[in-house]
Motif scaffolding. Structure first.
Motif, short mmCIF file in Angstrom:
data_model
loop_
_atom_site.label_atom_id
_atom_site.label_comp_id
_atom_site.label_asym_id
_atom_site.label_seq_id
_atom_site.Cartn_x
_atom_site.Cartn_y
_atom_site.Cartn_z
N ASN A 1 5.39 -5.92 -6.96
CA ASN A 1 5.48 -7.30 -6.48
C ASN A 1 6.61 -7.49 -5.47
O ASN A 1 6.53 -8.39 -4.63
CB ASN A 1 5.67 -8.27 -7.65
CG ASN A 1 4.47 -8.35 -8.55
OD1 ASN A 1 3.39 -7.86 -8.22
ND2 ASN A 1 4.64 -8.95 -9.71
N THR A 2 7.63 -6.64 -5.53
CA THR A 2 8.74 -6.79 -4.59
C THR A 2 8.30 -6.59 -3.15
O THR A 2 8.96 -7.07 -2.23
CB THR A 2 9.88 -5.79 -4.90
OG1 THR A 2 9.42 -4.46 -4.73
CG2 THR A 2 10.43 -6.00 -6.29
N ALA B 1 9.88 3.25 -1.55
CA ALA B 1 9.48 4.44 -2.32
C ALA B 1 10.54 5.53 -2.23
O ALA B 1 10.89 6.15 -3.24
CB ALA B 1 8.13 4.95 -1.81
N LEU B 2 11.04 5.74 -1.03
CA LEU B 2 12.07 6.76 -0.83
C LEU B 2 13.31 6.44 -1.66
O LEU B 2 13.93 7.34 -2.25
CB LEU B 2 12.41 6.88 0.66
CG LEU B 2 13.23 8.07 1.10
CD1 LEU B 2 12.58 9.39 0.68
CD2 LEU B 2 13.42 8.04 2.61
N GLY C 1 6.26 6.09 -11.67
CA GLY C 1 6.30 5.30 -12.90
C GLY C 1 6.68 3.85 -12.69
O GLY C 1 7.26 3.22 -13.57
N LEU C 2 6.37 3.29 -11.54
CA LEU C 2 6.73 1.90 -11.25
C LEU C 2 5.82 0.94 -12.00
O LEU C 2 4.66 1.23 -12.26
CB LEU C 2 6.63 1.64 -9.75
CG LEU C 2 7.53 2.51 -8.87
CD1 LEU C 2 7.29 2.21 -7.40
CD2 LEU C 2 8.99 2.30 -9.23
N SER D 1 0.82 -1.21 0.00
CA SER D 1 0.00 0.00 0.00
C SER D 1 0.86 1.26 0.00
O SER D 1 0.54 2.24 -0.68
CB SER D 1 -0.92 0.01 1.22
OG SER D 1 -1.82 -1.07 1.18
N MET D 2 1.94 1.24 0.77
CA MET D 2 2.84 2.39 0.81
C MET D 2 3.45 2.64 -0.57
O MET D 2 3.50 3.78 -1.04
CB MET D 2 3.96 2.16 1.83
CG MET D 2 3.53 2.24 3.27
SD MET D 2 2.82 3.83 3.76
CE MET D 2 4.16 4.94 3.38
N LEU D 3 3.90 1.58 -1.23
CA LEU D 3 4.55 1.76 -2.53
C LEU D 3 3.55 2.17 -3.60
O LEU D 3 3.82 3.05 -4.42
CB LEU D 3 5.31 0.49 -2.94
CG LEU D 3 6.25 0.65 -4.13
CD1 LEU D 3 7.28 1.76 -3.88
CD2 LEU D 3 6.96 -0.66 -4.42
N TYR D 4 2.37 1.55 -3.61
CA TYR D 4 1.33 1.94 -4.57
C TYR D 4 0.95 3.41 -4.38
O TYR D 4 0.82 4.17 -5.34
CB TYR D 4 0.08 1.07 -4.42
CG TYR D 4 0.07 -0.20 -5.22
CD1 TYR D 4 -0.45 -0.23 -6.51
CD2 TYR D 4 0.56 -1.39 -4.69
CE1 TYR D 4 -0.48 -1.41 -7.25
CE2 TYR D 4 0.53 -2.57 -5.41
CZ TYR D 4 0.01 -2.58 -6.70
OH TYR D 4 -0.02 -3.75 -7.42
#
Length: 138
Positions: free
Chosen positions: A40-41, A64-65, A33-34, A21-24
């Motif tokens: 999936n990682t 993300a950072l 632009g992921l 959720s954090m990365l999305y």
């Protein structure tokens, strides 16, 4: 903005864990632009790497950072490290730990799950990103 976006991903019926959720959310908010492989990682980082170790909301934010910081060619490795440490220490200070099991005892809600943790992690990440951008822009 990030808090609401991350909350949307965590709360929707899409089965995403804290780290995912954090990365999305960061991807959408910061336009990273992921692709799906990048998302999936984070599957194995929820629930403190599935063993209640380091919090997934923390590891997802750090992922993300990492993307944000490596996209900035003006930063030295030492500056990147300082920003990561700033995030990590702020997270630990506000949540009392980096440990999933301990954080769950304090912040997890029977109805909302770990949404309060995800919100706090997103708030901290947003603060750190804004602070970094302000410093970079003088």
């Amino acid at each position: 903005m990030l808090v609401q976006t991350v909350q949307k991903f965590y709360s929707d019926n899409n089965g995403l864990n804290c780290a995912e959720s954090m990365l999305y959310g960061a991807n959408e908010t910061y336009e990273l632009g992921l692709d799906q492989k990048a998302f999936n990682t984070m599957a194995c980082f929820g629930g403190g790497m599935c063993v209640e170790s380091v919090c997934g909301a923390l590891t997802g934010a750090l992922a993300a950072l990492g993307v944000i910081l490596t996209g900035d060619n003006t930063l030295s490795a030492d500056n990147r490290k300082a920003i990561v440490i700033d995030f990590y220490k702020t997270f630990e200070q506000r949540l009392g730990s980096d440990n999933c099991k301990q954080i769950k005892k304090e912040f997890r809600d029977d109805t909302l799950g770990c949404l309060p943790v995800v919100r706090l992690s997103a708030q901290i990440l947003d603060e750190i990103v804004k602070k970094h951008r302000e410093l970079a822009n003088g």
